[in-house]
Every structure is written in C-alpha cells, then in structure tokens.
Design a protein around this motif. Structure first.
Motif, PDB file in Angstrom:
ATOM      1  N   MET A   5      11.028 -30.046  55.582  1.00 30.25           N
ATOM      2  CA  MET A   5      11.294 -28.944  56.507  1.00 30.25           C
ATOM      3  C   MET A   5      12.925 -28.413  56.150  1.00 30.25           C
ATOM      4  N   GLN A   6      13.961 -29.097  55.653  1.00 34.79           N
ATOM      5  CA  GLN A   6      15.264 -28.835  55.478  1.00 34.79           C
ATOM      6  C   GLN A   6      15.015 -27.755  54.066  1.00 34.79           C
ATOM      7  N   GLY A   7      14.137 -28.431  53.181  1.00 28.79           N
ATOM      8  CA  GLY A   7      14.032 -27.949  51.772  1.00 28.79           C
ATOM      9  C   GLY A   7      13.253 -26.411  51.978  1.00 28.79           C
ATOM     10  N   PHE A   8      12.544 -26.325  52.845  1.00 32.37           N
ATOM     11  CA  PHE A   8      11.943 -24.894  53.468  1.00 32.37           C
ATOM     12  C   PHE A   8      13.006 -24.080  53.912  1.00 32.37           C
ATOM     13  N   SER A   9      13.877 -24.530  54.697  1.00 30.11           N
ATOM     14  CA  SER A   9      14.919 -23.844  55.277  1.00 30.11           C
ATOM     15  C   SER A   9      15.844 -23.459  54.067  1.00 30.11           C
ATOM     16  N   ILE A  52      22.215 -17.695  37.538  1.00 30.29           N
ATOM     17  CA  ILE A  52      21.839 -17.555  39.039  1.00 30.29           C
ATOM     18  C   ILE A  52      21.980 -18.989  39.367  1.00 30.29           C
ATOM     19  N   GLU A  53      21.804 -19.165  40.653  1.00 30.47           N
ATOM     20  CA  GLU A  53      21.743 -20.642  41.567  1.00 30.47           C
ATOM     21  C   GLU A  53      20.850 -21.523  40.989  1.00 30.47           C
ATOM     22  N   PRO A  54      21.032 -22.897  40.785  1.00 27.76           N
ATOM     23  CA  PRO A  54      20.162 -23.722  40.165  1.00 27.76           C
ATOM     24  C   PRO A  54      18.776 -23.688  40.928  1.00 27.76           C
ATOM     25  N   LEU A  55      18.581 -23.586  41.969  1.00 24.81           N
ATOM     26  CA  LEU A  55      17.510 -23.719  42.806  1.00 24.81           C
ATOM     27  C   LEU A  55      16.464 -22.427  42.483  1.00 24.81           C
ATOM     28  N   ALA A  56      17.415 -21.201  42.424  1.00 25.20           N
ATOM     29  CA  ALA A  56      16.438 -20.109  42.266  1.00 25.20           C
ATOM     30  C   ALA A  56      16.157 -20.054  40.923  1.00 25.20           C
ATOM     31  N   ALA A  57      16.973 -20.483  39.993  1.00 28.31           N
ATOM     32  CA  ALA A  57      16.410 -20.600  38.592  1.00 28.31           C
ATOM     33  C   ALA A  57      15.271 -21.502  38.220  1.00 28.31           C
ATOM     34  N   ILE A  58      15.232 -22.705  38.862  1.00 26.57           N
ATOM     35  CA  ILE A  58      14.234 -23.653  38.668  1.00 26.57           C
ATOM     36  C   ILE A  58      12.740 -23.113  39.304  1.00 26.57           C
ATOM     37  N   ALA A  59      13.089 -22.461  40.550  1.00 26.81           N
ATOM     38  CA  ALA A  59      12.059 -21.831  41.289  1.00 26.81           C
ATOM     39  C   ALA A  59      11.261 -20.633  40.637  1.00 26.81           C
ATOM     40  N   PHE A  60      12.415 -19.898  39.733  1.00 26.20           N
ATOM     41  CA  PHE A  60      11.892 -18.595  39.057  1.00 26.20           C
ATOM     42  C   PHE A  60      11.089 -19.091  37.816  1.00 26.20           C
ATOM     43  N   LEU A  61      11.644 -20.371  37.090  1.00 22.74           N
ATOM     44  CA  LEU A  61      10.682 -20.978  35.937  1.00 22.74           C
ATOM     45  C   LEU A  61       9.475 -21.444  36.448  1.00 22.74           C
ATOM     46  N   THR A 347      19.903 -33.805  36.393  1.00 22.12           N
ATOM     47  CA  THR A 347      19.487 -34.752  35.270  1.00 22.12           C
ATOM     48  C   THR A 347      18.051 -35.244  35.892  1.00 22.12           C
ATOM     49  N   PRO A 348      16.824 -34.803  35.358  1.00 22.16           N
ATOM     50  CA  PRO A 348      15.681 -35.517  35.956  1.00 22.16           C
ATOM     51  C   PRO A 348      15.659 -36.832  35.866  1.00 22.16           C
ATOM     52  N   GLY A 349      14.978 -37.571  36.693  1.00 17.83           N
ATOM     53  CA  GLY A 349      14.746 -38.835  36.749  1.00 17.83           C
ATOM     54  C   GLY A 349      14.845 -39.408  38.119  1.00 17.83           C
ATOM     55  N   PRO A 350      14.746 -40.647  38.181  1.00 15.65           N
ATOM     56  CA  PRO A 350      14.646 -41.474  39.668  1.00 15.65           C
ATOM     57  C   PRO A 350      15.832 -41.092  40.490  1.00 15.65           C
ATOM     58  N   LEU A 351      17.027 -40.897  39.882  1.00 12.69           N
ATOM     59  CA  LEU A 351      18.383 -40.790  40.437  1.00 12.69           C
ATOM     60  C   LEU A 351      18.551 -39.277  41.346  1.00 12.69           C
ATOM     61  N   MET A 352      17.709 -38.575  40.766  1.00 12.49           N
ATOM     62  CA  MET A 352      17.506 -37.378  41.478  1.00 12.49           C
ATOM     63  C   MET A 352      17.176 -37.211  42.973  1.00 12.49           C
ATOM     64  N   PHE A 353      16.291 -38.177  43.354  1.00 16.95           N
ATOM     65  CA  PHE A 353      16.147 -38.262  44.694  1.00 16.95           C
ATOM     66  C   PHE A 353      16.936 -38.865  45.539  1.00 16.95           C
ATOM     67  N   ILE A 354      18.063 -39.658  44.848  1.00 21.41           N
ATOM     68  CA  ILE A 354      19.364 -39.923  45.472  1.00 21.41           C
ATOM     69  C   ILE A 354      20.420 -38.908  45.814  1.00 21.41           C
ATOM     70  N   GLU A 355      20.735 -38.640  44.563  1.00 17.26           N
ATOM     71  CA  GLU A 355      21.981 -37.636  44.419  1.00 17.26           C
ATOM     72  C   GLU A 355      21.636 -36.224  44.704  1.00 17.26           C
ATOM     73  N   GLN A 356      20.197 -35.734  44.351  1.00 15.46           N
ATOM     74  CA  GLN A 356      20.057 -34.222  44.719  1.00 15.46           C
ATOM     75  C   GLN A 356      18.877 -34.079  45.553  1.00 15.46           C
ATOM     76  N   PRO A 358      18.215 -32.836  48.581  1.00 13.72           N
ATOM     77  CA  PRO A 358      18.094 -31.508  49.230  1.00 13.72           C
ATOM     78  C   PRO A 358      17.405 -30.503  48.117  1.00 13.72           C
ATOM     79  N   LEU A 359      17.997 -30.564  46.875  1.00 12.51           N
ATOM     80  CA  LEU A 359      17.461 -29.695  45.848  1.00 12.51           C
ATOM     81  C   LEU A 359      16.268 -30.036  45.501  1.00 12.51           C
ATOM     82  N   ILE A 360      15.573 -31.326  45.222  1.00 11.26           N
ATOM     83  CA  ILE A 360      14.308 -31.545  45.212  1.00 11.26           C
ATOM     84  C   ILE A 360      13.262 -30.845  46.302  1.00 11.26           C
ATOM     85  N   MET A 361      13.641 -31.202  47.568  1.00 15.63           N
ATOM     86  CA  MET A 361      12.954 -30.734  48.643  1.00 15.63           C
ATOM     87  C   MET A 361      12.734 -29.110  48.680  1.00 15.63           C
TER      88      MET A 361
END
Lengths: 506, 147
Positions: A5-9, A52-61, A347-356, A358-361
C-alpha cells in the motif's frame, strides 16, 4: 500488504504514472512495428532514463517491456508479420480471423489476454520474490557459484539450437566481462593499454550493439516494403459481433487464457526459456484441446490468439522473479533491466528487499499500474497503432540507429562508446548468422563479475575437495547441472535428427 | 553444416589466440598468496577452445557421413549488413572528426536510401527532424554538449 500500500502511494504520482503511460505507449508502438522486439526497445530507451528518478526510470522501462509484449500482436494479426518471434502463434491463429473481417475481435481478445496474463504473472512476482530472496540470503559463495553455473548452462542449452554453441556464447560473455581492472589485485586485464577499458566494457553500448544494431544489420538484408499490405481494419465485417469480444468468445477463450498464463509464469521463472517457448507451448496445448486440427489455422481461432498472447505477456513479469530474488537475469529483458537498475544505484538480488524495500514495493505498484494502462492505451489506441504498423522499415530502422548512437554515446563515454557499439553490433550479427545465442552471451557478460567474485570466495573457503560436502545446496545444483547437460544434449541431438529426417523426406 | 565448420574453426583459433598470446601478455599472474587474475579468463578460453574443437569434429563427421542438413542460423546476406555497418562507421567518423550535424544527416539519409526509400521529402525531412529533436533534447532540455 502495508508495504505494498505504501508502494502504491509512492508510485501513484502524476509524474510516475506519466512515465509508465509513456513507456507502455512507446512499447506498444515498438512492439507493433515488425522487427523491433522488447529487448531492442528497452536497450535503446535506457539512456532516456538517465536524468529521471530511479522509480520512474524502472517503471518506464517495465512499461516498455509490457507494452511491446502486447503490441507485437497487432502486426501479427493485421499483416501476418509477428512483431517478434513469440507472436508467431498469434499470427497463425489471428491473421485468418482478420482476413475474415474479424480483425477488431482478434485484436481485442489479444489485448485482453495479454493484460490478464500480465496481471497474473505480476501477482506471482509479488508473492514469490520476497520469500525466495529470504531463502537466497542464506546461501554462501559456494552455493551461489553452483547456482550461477547452473543458470548459465541452462540458458545456454535452451536459447539456441546447439548446447555447445550456447556454452561457447556464455563463456565468451564471461571472458568479455573480465576486461578491466581485476577485483582483488586491481591489475588490468586485456585492456591493451587503453585507460577507457579499466572500468570494463560499458554495458549499454555492448547491449545496444548486440541487440539493436545487429538486428538492424539483419533487417537491412531482409528489407521488404510492407506498405502495400491490405488494410484489414478497414475491411472489417459489417456484423457488430465480429468487431467485439462476445460472451461465446470469452467462454471458449478463458480456459486458454488460464492455461496460457500458467505456462507463461512457469516458463518465465525458469531462466533462459523465453517468451517464444511460452507462447508456442500454450498455443500447442490449446490447439490440441480444441480438436479443430488444421481448421485452427485455416479458419483462425480466437482461443489460439488468447493462448499465445496470455503466455507471451506472462513471461515478462515472471522472468523478474529470479532477478529480484537472486539477482540472476533469466531473459534478455531481465538482463537489460539489471543494467538499468545498477545505473540507477539499485543492485538486484536478495539484499534489495532489505535495503530498498520501499522502492521494490513502488516498482510492484507501478507494474500493476502499467497493466491497467496497457489495457486503456491498447484499447483506445488500437486504430492508431494499426495504422503505424504499415510504416516502412526504411523509416523505422535509420531512426533506431540514430537512437542507438545517442544511447551508446551517452553511456559509453563519448565516441569510445560508439566504437564499442559498432564492434558488438558486428559480433551480434555474426552470433545471429552462425546461431551463437546472443542472449547467453549477454547474460554471461552481466553475471561475469558476480560469478568471478563468488568463484574466488569459494576457492578461498574450500581448501579440500571433501569440504564441498559441507555445502549440500551446491552439490544439488552441481548434480542438476550435470543431468541438465546430459538431457539438453540428448534433446538437441533428437531435434537435429528430426530436422534432418524432415529435410531428407522433402 | 558449412557454417558450423567455419564458426567452429574461427572460435578454435580465437580460443588458441587467447590462451597463447592475449592472456599471457595482457594479464599478470598473481602472487603466491592470491588467486591468479588469469584464472577465469583461462577457464573461459579453455572451454571455448575445447567446445569449438568438439563442434568441428561433429561437423566433419556429419559431412563425411553425407548428412544433408540446413545450416544453423538465419539466412542473412553479408553485403547489405556490412554496407549498413560501414554507413554507421562513416557517420561516427564524421561525427568524431567533423561535426554531429553532417554525421546524422548522412547516416540517416544514406540508410534510408539504401533500404529503398525514394521519397526525397522524407529523405531530407526525417534526418533534419531527428537532428532538431536531438538538438532540443541534448542542448536545450538536458543541457549537454555533444561534439
């Protein structure tokens, strides 16, 4: 759920949604144009995201990859020319429908099936990736080396006609990844005294060269003027039910969509199989169940379009499961996205779910938003995209080359990047001509540094051969790898023998 | 079959070149207490050489057995592909040593003409349009200087 839900916001801002919509529309357009695939579109678009911002960039791709997966059905149905190989079954079942005046119906069903497959696979990604990442956190370098070796061999075996040529491509990718300063001693390797090579070969010029420039070289040789193709949308039937998806169409297509989505998800999660395998498997299963035999292609079949498109689109989000969970790209799209993520500091991988987290969501939320936008843009833009399908390759290809040059220049350190792009364009052309899987090369090249690091750490940890028994996961993957090589070798030999027998009969 | 043999020989020669010349001269061996920086490159080169040799043996055996087989890979003519690549290289050289504008104009227009476009308005209009778009994007929006 709260995280999502936070990710959606985070994701549902005007700016981000605009980038997703732009990505989906651009992807749909590129997918609809014959000869330009998801990989080419995403690779060429990466430089547009630098500022552009990382989220917008990844979402765009991700929007581009989703849009192009769905858009490839347009040219397949209207001019019998698949936007990319995975839409070939769509052309087989959909083009006869278009000839019978049912182009609108086939296009709409293709779009609906694409969106359903895409949403189903995105939900699987959301549910599966995090638990898998938690498991991946427990594995050490020895296990990681075994898993990476297994993935590369699996991809090598499945993405071309020959296992040995696939392995050569993968090893060549690893070798190219060794160029630059070595991780431990910082001594230069294969740099030929060029300072520009100390950081290794830049990813984007390599990817653009291998994917886009080499494809342009192929297309120039096979140039055809498609502008004279019939306008099948204008030649639509006058019966209203031939232009829309009826309840009867849904009834016959829903099982095909469910099966196609499932097949696409499984194929996507397994590294290396790719969208073509998914759409052909799904199409074949639906064709067998229909009991129509050859009428399936001669008269066209709405459930065939649904089967192929749902599987094709389910593969894209599903292939992100191994990328997000373990950091292993299982497809060209995932391989390119790994580069884009790194460029944007992720950096893609398991640490992404700890370090980032909110970005993943937020990425998950953007992916679901992209699915909805895909439905809207595809539905309301259908007539526009159908007209663009008839653009001549003589206009499309030079424009793509121009974009390639911009991308390679920006990300490759100026003219040096352009040189790298040309070199790898030539290598990509040779790989396509002689059937050396460029997908395996790219994945080997991207995994190279991680593979070398984990191999070195493993060698430092395991001093004695008997110590390998302390790593049961590595043993299991080693065992699966050996069995895999044996089985894949057998499979390839059998396929080659069948091809030869068919030729001899002919 | 012929393609398999040719590519096998090329990869074999590449592998040998890597093992005998490039790796020994371009990579220094590590000290006694470190793992050699040449380890992975050597593994890759040995693998490529061995697999290429295997491909050659398989292709020769099939040829000797008189097997008729389609060549692997897609049928792709050399001439147009190399001509297109040469056009891109020419464009890059003009870009590098002259100016980006003539480079884009020449490269795009030449590729269009080579691919069969004969409408002069498009042959002039598209390269100019791309050039203006590139100028606006780089110089005005992103504030970069490409030269």
């Amino acid at each position: 759920m709260t995280d999502l839900m936070q990710g959606f916001s985070d994701a549902l801002t005007y700016g981000n949604i605009a980038w997703v919509a732009f990505g989906v529309a651009l992807g749909y357009l590129v997918g609809a144009l014959p000869g330009l695939g998801k990989g080419t579109a995403t690779a060429v678009a990466i430089p547009l995201t630098f500022y552009i911002e990382p989220l917008a960039a990844i979402a765009f791709l991700i929007g581009i990859s989703k849009g192009s997966a769905a858009g490839s059905a347009v040219s397949a149905i209207l001019i019998n020319t698949p936007g990319e190989p995975s839409s070939t079954p769509t052309a087989m079942a959909g083009y006869p429908l278009a000839q019978a005046g049912k182009a609108q119906k086939a296009l709409k069903m293709g779009l609906f099936a694409s969106v359903i497959g895409d949403v189903a696979a995105t939900l699987v990604l959301i549910v599966l990736a995090q638990p898998l990442a938690a498991f991946a956190m427990q594995i050490g370098p020895v296990e990681l080396t075994a898993i990476l070796a297994f993935s590369l061999i699996f991809i090598a075996g499945l993405s071309g006609k020959s296992l040995s040529r696939g392995l050569i491509a993968g090893l060549f990718g690893l070798l190219v990844a060794c160029v630059g300063l070595e991780i431990e001693t910082a001594s230069p390797r294969m740099t030929f005294g060029m300072v520009e090579l100390f950081d290794g070969l830049p990813l984007i010029p390599v990817a653009i060269g291998m994917l886009a420039l080499s494809e342009m070289m192929v297309q120039v040789g096979q140039r055809q003027d498609e502008t004279a193709k019939a306008d099948l949308l204008k030649a639509a039937s006058e019966r209203p039910e031939d232009s829309r998806v009826t309840r009867a169409d849904w009834k016959v297509s829903m099982p095909a969509i469910a099966r196609g989505s499932l097949i696409g998800i499984v194929v996507g999660i397994l590294p290396g199989l790719g969208t073509s395998v998914g759409s052909f498997l799904s199409y074949g299963a639906t064709r067998r169940r229909s009991g129509k035999g050859d009428r399936f292609e001669s008269e066209g079949a709405i459930e065939g379009v649904a089967a192929a498109e749902s599987a094709d689109n389910a593969v894209v989000p599903a292939s992100l499961v191994p990328l997000f969970a373990i950091g292993i790209p299982g497809s060209v799209i995932a391989a390119i996205l790994i580069g884009a993520l790194i460029i944007h500091g992720v950096t893609p991988g398991p640490l992404m779910f700890i370090e980032q987290k909110p970005l993943i969501m937020a990425i998950y939320a953007s992916m679901l938003a992209a699915s909805l936008l895909l439905l809207l843009i595809g539905y309301f833009g259908q007539n526009v995209f159908a007209r663009l399908v008839r653009l001549s390759p003589a206009i499309i290809m030079p424009t793509v080359v121009f974009l390639c040059c911009i991308g390679a220049y920006l990300q490759g350190g100026g003219a040096f990047g352009l040189g790298i792009m040309v070199l790898f364009g030539l290598i990509g052309f040779l790989a396509k001509k002689f059937d050396y899987s460029f997908v395996t090369f790219l994945i080997g090249y991207i995994l190279g540094p991680q593979f070398e690091l984990s191999l070195r750490q493993s060698l430092a940890l395991v001093h004695d051969a008997s110590e390998i028994f302390n790593h049961p996961i590595a043993i299991v993957f080693g065992f699966i790898t050996i069995i895999g090589i044996w089985q894949l070798g057998r499979m390839k030999r059998r396929a080659a023998a069948e091809t030869n027998a068919t030729i001899a009969e002919a | 079959m012929r393609n398999e043999l040719i590519s096998g020989v090329a990869m074999l020669l590449f592998g040998i070149l890597m093992l005998v010349v490039i790796i020994p001269t371009e990579i220094v061996e590590g000290g006694d207490y470190t793992i050699s920086p040449a380890l992975l490159p050597k593994i890759c080169a040995i693998g490529i050489t061995a697999l290429a040799a295997l491909n050659i043996v398989k292709a020769v055996r099939r040829m000797q057995a008189g097997e008729t087989s389609v060549d692997a890979g897609r049928p792709m003519p050399w001439g147009p592909a190399l001509a297109a690549l040469a056009t891109v290289v020419a464009g890059i050289l003009i870009f590098r040593y002259l100016h980006p504008a003539p480079a884009v104009l020449l490269m795009v227009a030449a590729l269009m003409a080579y691919m069969g476009e004969r409408r002069w308005l498009l042959l002039i209009g598209l390269p100019i349009g791309l050039l203006i778009t590139g100028y606006l994007l780089f110089y005005q929006v992103l504030g970069l200087v490409v030269a």
